[in-house]
Design a protein around this motif. Structure first.
Motif, PDB file in Angstrom:
ATOM      1  N   ILE A  74       0.926  15.379  12.182  1.00  0.00           N
ATOM      2  CA  ILE A  74       1.404  14.486  11.123  1.00  0.00           C
ATOM      3  C   ILE A  74       2.851  14.820  10.769  1.00  0.00           C
ATOM      4  N   ALA A  75       3.165  16.116  10.712  1.00  0.00           N
ATOM      5  CA  ALA A  75       4.530  16.532  10.368  1.00  0.00           C
ATOM      6  C   ALA A  75       5.528  16.092  11.435  1.00  0.00           C
TER       7      ALA A  75
ATOM      8  N   THR B  19       1.966  14.137   1.838  1.00  0.00           N
ATOM      9  CA  THR B  19       1.869  13.261   3.002  1.00  0.00           C
ATOM     10  C   THR B  19       2.436  11.896   2.636  1.00  0.00           C
ATOM     11  N   SER B  20       2.973  11.216   3.623  1.00  0.00           N
ATOM     12  CA  SER B  20       3.568   9.898   3.398  1.00  0.00           C
ATOM     13  C   SER B  20       3.545   9.118   4.697  1.00  0.00           C
ATOM     14  N   GLY B  21       3.951   7.864   4.617  1.00  0.00           N
ATOM     15  CA  GLY B  21       4.017   7.043   5.819  1.00  0.00           C
ATOM     16  C   GLY B  21       2.748   6.249   6.044  1.00  0.00           C
ATOM     17  N   PRO B  22       2.629   5.600   7.214  1.00  0.00           N
ATOM     18  CA  PRO B  22       1.461   4.773   7.522  1.00  0.00           C
ATOM     19  C   PRO B  22       0.162   5.576   7.401  1.00  0.00           C
TER      20      PRO B  22
ATOM     21  N   SER C 218      -0.972   9.366   8.630  1.00  0.00           N
ATOM     22  CA  SER C 218      -1.006  10.458   7.644  1.00  0.00           C
ATOM     23  C   SER C 218      -2.354  10.606   6.954  1.00  0.00           C
ATOM     24  N   GLY C 219      -3.171   9.561   7.010  1.00  0.00           N
ATOM     25  CA  GLY C 219      -4.437   9.575   6.289  1.00  0.00           C
ATOM     26  C   GLY C 219      -4.348   8.930   4.925  1.00  0.00           C
ATOM     27  N   GLY C 220      -3.130   8.682   4.442  1.00  0.00           N
ATOM     28  CA  GLY C 220      -2.951   8.032   3.149  1.00  0.00           C
ATOM     29  C   GLY C 220      -3.525   8.842   2.006  1.00  0.00           C
ATOM     30  N   GLY C 221      -4.014   8.151   0.987  1.00  0.00           N
ATOM     31  CA  GLY C 221      -4.556   8.821  -0.191  1.00  0.00           C
ATOM     32  C   GLY C 221      -5.854   9.553   0.069  1.00  0.00           C
TER      33      GLY C 221
ATOM     34  N   VAL D 259      -5.435   9.189  12.457  1.00  0.00           N
ATOM     35  CA  VAL D 259      -5.870   9.070  13.844  1.00  0.00           C
ATOM     36  C   VAL D 259      -5.819  10.420  14.544  1.00  0.00           C
ATOM     37  N   TRP D 260      -4.929  11.312  14.066  1.00  0.00           N
ATOM     38  CA  TRP D 260      -4.833  12.639  14.669  1.00  0.00           C
ATOM     39  C   TRP D 260      -6.119  13.435  14.447  1.00  0.00           C
TER      40      TRP D 260
END
Length: 278
Positions: free
Chosen positions: A88-89, A220-223, A227-230, A237-238
């Protein structure tokens, strides 16, 4: 009938423990003590009800050798989460703002211990194990993994995608770990290692739940798909890909050890003694 009795015994302790931990309101010593107590009492309840309903020793939670098995599981779970956060990073979805809270991390030890133990006893110790006796390993995995994902659907910020991801990366993976090891200590360790790495170390959301800051102040941020969101990295997906890969590894290990259980009515494994492999 024994499935219902075992579920009821463990669920009663888990429910009482969750109320007590919630009432602690993240007080560090109280949350730690109550969380660990919930885990221990749940294990005792499971061992007691298995003896009563199955007339056997609950070897899957035997104290002998529990430490090393638990430790191996924690390392696997922690490493899996660290790899997911790294992915994710790299894609720009995770960054660290600084140090978080050591007290919060300590409180999360108790909270995550209670969650990991009670969920593994209910889903792998009772549901998967008993269903496996009739439907075999594959049948039990295909039935209980989606149930585990659905159980996380009421969580904050959960979606159908996050429930599917949890079903695969946790429901299927942890069932495969149990099938390969034939004890509950390793899947408990994997479960705890993943959860504590997320909330207690990297400071991310875990299954959408609000928790105190861990050792790092991570964001975390982004799609959401990356990132998994909230919901947290579990919804990325990772995490899904990591779960698929590790599930395949442990199922292959189970097949090699001869611990895969056939559907009732089919031929049993050629070497029954192989099912005792640690």
């Amino acid at each position: 009938m024994r499935l219902l009795k075992q579920l009821a015994a463990v669920a009663a302790v888990a429910f009482a423990g969750s109320l007590a931990v919630g009432a602690a309101r993240w007080n560090v010593p109280l949350t730690l003590v109550l969380g660990v107590a919930t885990a221990v009492l749940s294990l005792l309840a499971y061992a007691w009800v298995v003896r009563r309903t199955e007339r056997r020793a609950p070897v899957e939670v035997a104290a002998r050798g529990a430490g090393p098995k638990l430790g191996r599981g924690v390392l696997v779970g922690f490493a899996m989460f660290a790899a997911v956060v790294a992915a994710i990073a790299v894609t720009g979805g995770y960054r660290v703002h600084g140090w978080g809270s050591a007290g919060g991390a300590v409180a999360l030890v108790g909270f995550m211990a209670a969650a990991a133990v009670t969920e593994e006893l209910l889903f792998r110790g009772v549901l998967f194990r008993i269903v496996e006796e009739r439907l075999g390993t594959w049948g039990a995995l295909l039935l209980t993994a989606p149930l585990f994902g659905l159980a996380h659907l009421p969580n904050p910020n959960a979606t159908l995608w996050s429930a599917l991801a949890v079903a695969v990366e946790a429901g299927a993976l942890l069932a495969a770990v149990y099938a390969a090891t034939r004890n509950l200590w390793v899947p408990i360790g994997v479960h705890f290692g993943w959860n504590f790495a997320g909330g207690g170390v990297f400071g991310t959301d875990v299954s959408g739940k609000d928790a105190p800051q861990g050792l790092l102040d991570g964001v975390t941020s982004g799609p959401a798909v990356l990132s998994g969101g909230g919901f947290g990295p579990e919804g990325s997906v990772w995490a899904l890909l990591a779960g698929v890969a590790l599930t395949a590894v442990f199922l292959r290990l189970a097949r090699r050890r001869g611990t895969m259980v056939p559907r009732r009515g089919r031929t049993a494994p050629a070497d029954p003694a192989a099912t005792l492999a640690p």
